[in-house]
Design a protein around this motif. Structure first.
Motif, PDB file in Angstrom:
ATOM      1  N   ASN A  26       0.818  -1.217   0.000  1.00  4.11           N
ATOM      2  CA  ASN A  26       0.000   0.000   0.000  1.00  4.11           C
ATOM      3  C   ASN A  26       0.847   1.261   0.000  1.00  4.11           C
ATOM      4  O   ASN A  26       0.509   2.237  -0.666  1.00  4.11           O
ATOM      5  N   ALA A  69      -8.450   7.886   4.354  1.00  2.24           N
ATOM      6  CA  ALA A  69      -8.878   6.490   4.373  1.00  2.24           C
ATOM      7  C   ALA A  69      -9.800   6.136   3.216  1.00  2.24           C
ATOM      8  O   ALA A  69      -9.979   4.949   2.913  1.00  2.24           O
ATOM      9  N   SER A 128      -8.481   3.758   0.602  1.00  5.68           N
ATOM     10  CA  SER A 128      -7.954   2.472   1.074  1.00  5.68           C
ATOM     11  C   SER A 128      -8.124   1.352   0.059  1.00  5.68           C
ATOM     12  O   SER A 128      -7.240   0.507  -0.101  1.00  5.68           O
ATOM     13  N   LYS A 182      -4.786  -3.464   5.778  1.00  7.82           N
ATOM     14  CA  LYS A 182      -5.262  -2.122   5.424  1.00  7.82           C
ATOM     15  C   LYS A 182      -5.385  -1.232   6.667  1.00  7.82           C
ATOM     16  O   LYS A 182      -5.042  -0.042   6.626  1.00  7.82           O
ATOM     17  N   TYR A 202      -1.919  -0.166   7.754  1.00  8.94           N
ATOM     18  CA  TYR A 202      -1.407   0.905   6.895  1.00  8.94           C
ATOM     19  C   TYR A 202      -2.072   2.244   7.239  1.00  8.94           C
ATOM     20  O   TYR A 202      -1.395   3.277   7.387  1.00  8.94           O
ATOM     21  N   ASN A 203      -3.392   2.231   7.381  1.00  7.24           N
ATOM     22  CA  ASN A 203      -4.110   3.472   7.691  1.00  7.24           C
ATOM     23  C   ASN A 203      -3.772   3.989   9.086  1.00  7.24           C
ATOM     24  O   ASN A 203      -3.772   5.206   9.314  1.00  7.24           O
ATOM     25  N   SER A 238      -8.798   4.400  12.025  1.00  6.12           N
ATOM     26  CA  SER A 238      -8.367   3.548  10.920  1.00  6.12           C
ATOM     27  C   SER A 238      -9.262   2.318  10.784  1.00  6.12           C
ATOM     28  O   SER A 238      -9.585   1.893   9.668  1.00  6.12           O
ATOM     29  N   THR A 273     -11.485   2.246   7.450  1.00  7.73           N
ATOM     30  CA  THR A 273     -11.090   1.211   6.494  1.00  7.73           C
ATOM     31  C   THR A 273     -12.279   0.338   6.136  1.00  7.73           C
ATOM     32  O   THR A 273     -12.477  -0.013   4.964  1.00  7.73           O
TER      33      THR A 273
END
Length: 233
Positions: free
Chosen positions: A27, A81, A84, A109, A112-113, A154, A158
């Protein structure tokens, strides 16, 4: 891009943590290939903080500083976000379906966020400090609050981004769905962060910190449990 995505996913190992780390790295690579999203968020934060400072003629009270911070950070987080699952729309969901478990994908995900939003929160704090002063009495308490907010945000955002991707990437859905879901967290975070600006007592505020941590955990479990059903649709 499609070939690179397929090559990266084909090397995903089965172990849980390695799969998540591969998704996070992938990502970052995909987002960095289109760096304008990072710079657009930075410009948004800079412009809104600067305009807020001009409107109040450089005399923001602690309560106003706190309120503007969370409003600006909330909408920046929603925009961050929203992307995503922009790379997994349409046929790419089928590509992921062959190699990944849905639990691995959503946790990757979210991880990452979380990193993205945590860095964004620090940047927003730095911009506020530059333009509107830095009235934080307990920086460690404020950083702890930002970390918990990044985790809770997040997880919710997400999951909402995944729903939006399945609905054709409707840009209105993230804001419509996420703000009501984030309301309990925003309410608690704003009260707690205001105390970190005026003087923070860890013993007195331990319960509120626990509430925020539990809200973030519930959001994480919600995304973990619901995303597989969304994945199969």
């Amino acid at each position: 891009m499609e070939v690179a995505l397929k090559a990266s996913l084909s090397t995903l190992p089965l172990p849980f943590m390695k799969s998540i780390s591969k998704i996070v790295v992938l990502n970052f690579k995909l987002e960095w290939s289109e760096r304008r999203s990072y710079f657009s968020l930075l410009i948004y934060v800079l412009s809104t903080v600067y305009l807020s400072n001009l409107v109040f003629k450089e005399q923001l009270s602690v309560q106003s500083w706190n309120a503007f911070f969370w409003v600006i950070f909330l909408f920046a987080a929603v925009q961050a976000a929203y992307r995503s699952f922009s790379y997994e729309a349409d046929q790419r969901f089928l590509l992921y379906y062959g190699w990944l478990k849905p639990e691995h994908l959503i946790l990757g995900k979210i991880a990452y966020n979380f990193i993205y939003l945590w860095i964004l929160a620090l940047c927003t704090t730095a911009v506020f400090g530059f333009f509107a002063g830095f009235p934080i009495e307990d920086p460690w308490a404020f950083i702890t609050i930002l970390s918990l907010s990044a985790l809770g945000f997040s997880a919710i955002l997400t999951l909402v981004a995944g729903i939006s991707a399945k609905a054709g990437n409707n840009p209105a859905l993230p804001a419509i769905l996420s703000i009501p879901l984030l309301y309990p967290q925003i309410l608690t975070l704003s009260h707690l962060s205001e105390r970190s600006l005026t003087g923070f007592d860890w013993e007195i505020n331990a319960r509120l910190i626990l509430v925020i941590a539990l809200l973030a955990l519930v959001s994480l479990l919600l995304a973990f449990l619901l995303f597989p059903y969304l994945w199969r649709d």
